[in-house]
Design a protein around this motif. Structure first.
Motif, PDB file in Angstrom:
ATOM      1  N   THR A   1       6.351  -9.479  -3.640  1.00 53.46           N
ATOM      2  CA  THR A   1       5.963  -8.510  -4.676  1.00 53.46           C
ATOM      3  C   THR A   1       5.145  -7.371  -4.053  1.00 53.46           C
ATOM      4  O   THR A   1       5.408  -6.182  -4.318  1.00 53.46           O
ATOM      5  CB  THR A   1       5.140  -9.203  -5.786  1.00 53.46           C
ATOM      6  OG1 THR A   1       5.802 -10.387  -6.144  1.00 53.46           O
ATOM      7  CG2 THR A   1       4.967  -8.325  -6.999  1.00 53.46           C
ATOM      8  N   ILE A   2       4.175  -7.740  -3.208  1.00 54.42           N
ATOM      9  CA  ILE A   2       3.314  -6.717  -2.594  1.00 54.42           C
ATOM     10  C   ILE A   2       4.157  -5.755  -1.758  1.00 54.42           C
ATOM     11  O   ILE A   2       4.042  -4.524  -1.875  1.00 54.42           O
ATOM     12  CB  ILE A   2       2.216  -7.379  -1.714  1.00 54.42           C
ATOM     13  CG1 ILE A   2       1.263  -8.172  -2.612  1.00 54.42           C
ATOM     14  CG2 ILE A   2       1.448  -6.335  -0.896  1.00 54.42           C
ATOM     15  CD1 ILE A   2       0.297  -9.057  -1.870  1.00 54.42           C
ATOM     16  N   LEU A   3       5.066  -6.336  -0.940  1.00 58.34           N
ATOM     17  CA  LEU A   3       5.911  -5.495  -0.077  1.00 58.34           C
ATOM     18  C   LEU A   3       6.801  -4.565  -0.893  1.00 58.34           C
ATOM     19  O   LEU A   3       6.917  -3.368  -0.602  1.00 58.34           O
ATOM     20  CB  LEU A   3       6.811  -6.386   0.778  1.00 58.34           C
ATOM     21  CG  LEU A   3       6.262  -6.804   2.132  1.00 58.34           C
ATOM     22  CD1 LEU A   3       7.267  -7.647   2.854  1.00 58.34           C
ATOM     23  CD2 LEU A   3       5.947  -5.561   2.969  1.00 58.34           C
ATOM     24  N   GLY A   4       7.430  -5.152  -1.920  1.00 58.17           N
ATOM     25  CA  GLY A   4       8.341  -4.375  -2.778  1.00 58.17           C
ATOM     26  C   GLY A   4       7.609  -3.226  -3.443  1.00 58.17           C
ATOM     27  O   GLY A   4       8.095  -2.085  -3.471  1.00 58.17           O
ATOM     28  N   VAL A   5       6.428  -3.546  -3.970  1.00 60.04           N
ATOM     29  CA  VAL A   5       5.632  -2.513  -4.658  1.00 60.04           C
ATOM     30  C   VAL A   5       5.226  -1.428  -3.652  1.00 60.04           C
ATOM     31  O   VAL A   5       5.262  -0.226  -3.977  1.00 60.04           O
ATOM     32  CB  VAL A   5       4.398  -3.149  -5.349  1.00 60.04           C
ATOM     33  CG1 VAL A   5       3.439  -2.080  -5.850  1.00 60.04           C
ATOM     34  CG2 VAL A   5       4.834  -4.023  -6.506  1.00 60.04           C
ATOM     35  N   PHE A   6       4.902  -1.835  -2.424  1.00 56.07           N
ATOM     36  CA  PHE A   6       4.505  -0.867  -1.394  1.00 56.07           C
ATOM     37  C   PHE A   6       5.666   0.102  -1.093  1.00 56.07           C
ATOM     38  O   PHE A   6       5.488   1.326  -1.076  1.00 56.07           O
ATOM     39  CB  PHE A   6       4.085  -1.616  -0.118  1.00 56.07           C
ATOM     40  CG  PHE A   6       3.934  -0.730   1.084  1.00 56.07           C
ATOM     41  CD1 PHE A   6       2.873   0.164   1.184  1.00 56.07           C
ATOM     42  CD2 PHE A   6       4.883  -0.758   2.112  1.00 56.07           C
ATOM     43  CE1 PHE A   6       2.746   1.005   2.290  1.00 56.07           C
ATOM     44  CE2 PHE A   6       4.769   0.074   3.214  1.00 56.07           C
ATOM     45  CZ  PHE A   6       3.692   0.957   3.304  1.00 56.07           C
ATOM     46  N   ILE A   7       6.876  -0.454  -0.895  1.00 52.52           N
ATOM     47  CA  ILE A   7       8.041   0.403  -0.584  1.00 52.52           C
ATOM     48  C   ILE A   7       8.315   1.356  -1.748  1.00 52.52           C
ATOM     49  O   ILE A   7       8.524   2.551  -1.568  1.00 52.52           O
ATOM     50  CB  ILE A   7       9.288  -0.458  -0.269  1.00 52.52           C
ATOM     51  CG1 ILE A   7       9.033  -1.316   0.969  1.00 52.52           C
ATOM     52  CG2 ILE A   7      10.533   0.415  -0.050  1.00 52.52           C
ATOM     53  CD1 ILE A   7      10.087  -2.367   1.239  1.00 52.52           C
ATOM     54  N   LEU A   8       8.292   0.773  -2.957  1.00 50.56           N
ATOM     55  CA  LEU A   8       8.599   1.565  -4.151  1.00 50.56           C
ATOM     56  C   LEU A   8       7.579   2.689  -4.357  1.00 50.56           C
ATOM     57  O   LEU A   8       7.958   3.856  -4.575  1.00 50.56           O
ATOM     58  CB  LEU A   8       8.621   0.623  -5.370  1.00 50.56           C
ATOM     59  CG  LEU A   8       9.038   1.226  -6.696  1.00 50.56           C
ATOM     60  CD1 LEU A   8      10.441   1.800  -6.609  1.00 50.56           C
ATOM     61  CD2 LEU A   8       8.994   0.166  -7.794  1.00 50.56           C
ATOM     62  N   SER A   9       6.301   2.351  -4.244  1.00 53.84           N
ATOM     63  CA  SER A   9       5.286   3.391  -4.485  1.00 53.84           C
ATOM     64  C   SER A   9       5.327   4.456  -3.384  1.00 53.84           C
ATOM     65  O   SER A   9       5.121   5.646  -3.665  1.00 53.84           O
ATOM     66  CB  SER A   9       3.887   2.794  -4.629  1.00 53.84           C
ATOM     67  OG  SER A   9       3.672   1.845  -3.647  1.00 53.84           O
ATOM     68  N   SER A  10       5.650   4.041  -2.126  1.00 54.49           N
ATOM     69  CA  SER A  10       5.761   5.023  -1.044  1.00 54.49           C
ATOM     70  C   SER A  10       6.905   5.998  -1.331  1.00 54.49           C
ATOM     71  O   SER A  10       6.759   7.216  -1.163  1.00 54.49           O
ATOM     72  CB  SER A  10       6.021   4.328   0.293  1.00 54.49           C
ATOM     73  OG  SER A  10       5.083   3.346   0.515  1.00 54.49           O
ATOM     74  N   ALA A  11       8.067   5.411  -1.772  1.00 50.58           N
ATOM     75  CA  ALA A  11       9.240   6.261  -2.060  1.00 50.58           C
ATOM     76  C   ALA A  11       8.920   7.245  -3.184  1.00 50.58           C
ATOM     77  O   ALA A  11       9.274   8.433  -3.116  1.00 50.58           O
ATOM     78  CB  ALA A  11      10.431   5.383  -2.425  1.00 50.58           C
ATOM     79  N   ILE A  12       8.222   6.750  -4.209  1.00 48.72           N
ATOM     80  CA  ILE A  12       7.869   7.615  -5.354  1.00 48.72           C
ATOM     81  C   ILE A  12       6.907   8.724  -4.907  1.00 48.72           C
ATOM     82  O   ILE A  12       7.091   9.905  -5.243  1.00 48.72           O
ATOM     83  CB  ILE A  12       7.257   6.768  -6.505  1.00 48.72           C
ATOM     84  CG1 ILE A  12       8.348   5.922  -7.148  1.00 48.72           C
ATOM     85  CG2 ILE A  12       6.587   7.655  -7.556  1.00 48.72           C
ATOM     86  CD1 ILE A  12       7.872   4.949  -8.190  1.00 48.72           C
ATOM     87  N   LEU A  13       5.929   8.339  -4.118  1.00 46.97           N
ATOM     88  CA  LEU A  13       4.920   9.293  -3.648  1.00 46.97           C
ATOM     89  C   LEU A  13       5.562  10.408  -2.807  1.00 46.97           C
ATOM     90  O   LEU A  13       5.289  11.603  -3.005  1.00 46.97           O
ATOM     91  CB  LEU A  13       3.862   8.536  -2.831  1.00 46.97           C
ATOM     92  CG  LEU A  13       2.515   9.229  -2.707  1.00 46.97           C
ATOM     93  CD1 LEU A  13       1.819   9.304  -4.054  1.00 46.97           C
ATOM     94  CD2 LEU A  13       1.630   8.498  -1.689  1.00 46.97           C
ATOM     95  N   VAL A  14       6.441   9.999  -1.875  1.00 40.76           N
ATOM     96  CA  VAL A  14       7.107  10.992  -1.005  1.00 40.76           C
ATOM     97  C   VAL A  14       7.962  11.941  -1.845  1.00 40.76           C
ATOM     98  O   VAL A  14       7.938  13.159  -1.657  1.00 40.76           O
ATOM     99  CB  VAL A  14       7.955  10.267   0.076  1.00 40.76           C
ATOM    100  CG1 VAL A  14       8.886  11.241   0.781  1.00 40.76           C
ATOM    101  CG2 VAL A  14       7.049   9.584   1.084  1.00 40.76           C
TER     102      VAL A  14
END
Lengths: 348, 343
Positions: free
Chosen positions: A123-136
């Motif tokens: 969950t932590i990893l998935g959320v990290f990838i998702l939030s990074s993609a959204i932020l970029v």
């Protein structure tokens, strides 16, 4: 050549980690395709950022997990110790028989905890990838939110798939060592800690989840959706639900039947019947029947043997009493004969 | 209020006929979506005739296999399916007056019906497809435009119908089969399937649903195909991992249970975290321990018995020897006494 022939040996933890990472990659690709086909990158001009950025985040996250668990960097002292324990005592997925009881307990605790911790880590990893993609996407598009919803929805779908199944992958890869730990513990009489359990029923339900998500995605991504396609999907779903219920219902029934039989076995019951047509269940029922018969008739034999033994013992006691009297009588006769002999000699 | 009793055959046949109707409905929508009825002008004929064919065939199948049309002819002679009405009440065998022979007869009829269910759905389902093709061909003035679509959609529905109707039949007759086995002395079981196949079939449905959807959508983009492929790939991987783990556990239990009656000290250990399997494993270990203890107790008791018997025999021999000696002594004393009296 000999160097090439030599099999590269991966540590046990790497073999636990590889399937989850593979699954994570597949879920990442699924999300990537979903976003690429639905997001409007021409309007925001961020296609290149997304196309390069997303795989980079994915790769980076997988690399971090690998470094953390495989090499033991950025981990707590306790985790590092447990990882070393795995390295030292498990070779080619086989737990060494010489492993001490204390170490077996630690290995068992670490692996069973890992099954549940995977859920958290995924969950932590998935959320990290998702939030990074959204932020970029947000920064690169000049704070435009046009594609954010698409990235968020697709990311959540991939995340659900990744998180729901990742602990099952660990369960599957760790099952052999968990089994060996339990076997050795039982032999040595060590008590292992109680673990959180799953159910087979919930696993079957998860299988249905993938179909629901895939079909929903197809429907969501179709350019035009008419009533007939919706009707078709509805019929397809109903058929899948019915079949899943019939098939997995019968498998679950079989399991609960075996469970009932096995709990009745120790109560001297040996009449087990099944209505199943599954070869495995029928054979199992027959084996249980034989085992039940064995217990029942062994106990009967023990009972009759005990009765016979009691009879023999009382017979022996009776004999003893009789013999003791006869022994005294024999002594008397001997004395009588001796007296008679002495009297005869005196007379002569 | 008196409870209405549903005949056993209807209980068994209803899920299969229901499933057949659902499959026919799927075929109906598939044909309707893909066929070009505008060019042939046969839309109304198809819309009305197809459901009529399905309805009539379903009624015929129900009457025939329910024993309402007399005895059913089989390869091994005729079979009286009406025994199901005579010997089954409220979904249970009438246990008060059933003999072993009758239980065997019920079992044979049910096993035949289960096998026949598979043949019947192929035969009668195929007949419906054939009727639909013929009526389309004639009503369109011998045009072949829609024939391929009808045949293809018919095959997909038949495929789903044929594969799964067997399991519906299995599920419905399972309680009676269990009761019949209770009355039978013979231990040979027939028409057995494998759990492994059932696990494989679980995956077949998603595959068919996704394929049919892709087939019916007028314009499919590359992205939709890619999503479907990745989705199916994920389903294959998960299905394989899940069912392999569950099936493997079944095999482990089977292997362990085979050695249970031997009474050797054995431990059942499993790597799974499933509650059902763990509780089963604990029961199996208790049983194994019990059989082992029973065996050891029996051996010990028999050894003791043997020992006591030997002791008794030894005593017996010693007693006989002693008695003989006593007789000898008595005779000797008697002789002495006689000699003394003479002198």
């Amino acid at each position: 050549m000999s160097v090439l022939k030599k099999k590269i040996e991966f540590s046990y933890f790497a073999s636990l980690l590889a399937p989850i990472q593979g699954w994570g990659l597949l879920c990442g690709i699924f999300g990537y395709i979903l976003i690429l086909s639905k997001a409007d990158f021409t309007a925001t001009g961020t296609r290149d950022y997304f196309m390069i950025g997303f795989p980079l985040f994915l790769f980076f996250s997988l690399l971090i997990v690998w470094i953390k668990y495989y090499f033991g960097f950025f981990t707590t002292k306790k985790t590092k110790e447990s990882l070393n324990l795995l390295k030292e005592n498990i070779i080619k997925s086989k737990l060494s028989e010489r492993t001490s009881s204390e170490k077996i307990k630690k290995i068992y605790n670490f692996i069973t905890d890992l099954v549940y911790n995977t859920f958290k880590t995924a969950t932590i990893l998935g959320v990290f990838i998702l939030s990074s993609a959204i932020l970029v996407e947000w920064i690169a598009s000049g704070y435009n939110i046009e594609n954010i919803i698409v990235i968020l929805v697709s990311g959540i779908i991939s995340l659900i798939l990744f998180v729901s199944f990742s602990s099952l992958f660990v369960q599957s890869s760790a099952s052999n060592v968990i089994r060996q730990c339990r076997l050795i513990a039982k032999r040595r009489g060590i008590k292992l800690k109680k673990v959180k359990t799953t159910t087979i029923g919930s696993k079957f339900d998860l299988l249905f989840l993938i179909l629901v998500l895939t079909v929903s995605m197809i429907l969501f991504y179709l350019p035009s959706l008419d009533f007939n396609i919706l009707l078709l999907s509805l019929v397809g779903f109903s058929m899948t639900i019915i079949i899943n219920k019939v098939l997995y219902g019968s498998i679950l029934d079989a399991f609960s039947q075996i469970q009932d039989f096995s709990s009745e076995l120790s109560k001297e019951r040996y009449e087990f019947y099944t209505g199943s047509f599954d070869r495995e269940i029928v054979i199992l029922t027959e084996n249980f029947k034989r085992a039940g018969e064995k217990i029942y008739f062994s106990n009967k034999k023990i009972e009759s043997s005990r009765k016979e033994l009691e009879e023999k013992i009382s017979e022996l006691e009776r004999f003893y009493n009789i013999t003791r009297h006869r022994e005294l009588r024999l002594e008397e006769l001997k004395n009588e004969l001796e007296i008679a002999k002495t009297q005869k000699n005196e007379k002569n | 209020m008196k409870k209405i009793e549903i005949p056993f055959f209807i209980r068994v046949a209803t899920p299969i006929i229901g499933w057949a109707v659902l499959c026919a409905f799927l075929g109906y929508i598939l044909i309707y979506l893909r066929a070009d009825f505008e060019s042939t002008g046969t839309q109304k004929i198809f819309v009305v005739s197809f459901p009529i064919y399905v309805f009539l065939i379903a009624i015929y199948v129900g009457l025939r296999y329910g024993g309402y049309l007399g005895k059913t002819k089989t390869r091994n002679g005729s079979l009286d399916t009406s025994i199901l009405f005579r010997k089954i009440e409220n979904g249970r065998l009438k246990s008060d007056n059933i003999t072993e022979k009758e239980a065997e007869e019920v079992l044979n009829v049910l096993a035949y019906l289960m096998q026949e269910a598979l043949r019947a759905v192929w035969k009668h389902g195929g007949f419906i497809v054939f009727l639909a093709v013929i009526s389309e061909y004639i009503s369109s003035g011998f045009k072949t435009t829609n024939l391929l679509v009808i045949t293809l959609a018919g095959i997909i529905s038949l495929f789903l119908l044929g594969f799964f109707s067997y399991f519906f039949a299995q599920t419905s007759i399972s309680p009676i089969i269990k009761e019949c086995r209770r009355y039978l002395k013979r231990r040979d079981f027939f028409y057995l399937t494998s759990l492994k196949n059932k696990f494989n079939l679980l995956f077949l449905v998603p595959l068919l649903v996704v394929s049919v959807m892709l087939f019916c959508v007028p314009s499919v983009g590359m992205d939709v195909v890619l999503i479907s492929v990745v989705g199916l790939l994920m389903a294959i991987i998960v299905n394989n991992i899940l069912y392999k783990l569950i099936y493997q556990t079944f095999l482990e239990i089977e292997e362990f249970s085979k050695n249970l009656p031997k009474g050797e000290k054995a431990i059942f250990a499993t790597g799974t975290l499933d509650r059902e399997v763990l509780s089963l494993g604990s029961n199996l270990n208790k049983t194994s321990q019990m059989i082992y203890e029973s065996k050891t107790k029996l051996e010990k008791s028999q050894k003791e018995l043997e020992q006591k018997t030997q002791e008794l025999e030894k005593f017996y021999k010693a007693t006989i020897k002693r008695e003989l000696k006593m007789v000898g002594l008595k005779e000797e004393i008697e002789n002495f006494k006689n000699e003394e009296n003479k002198t």
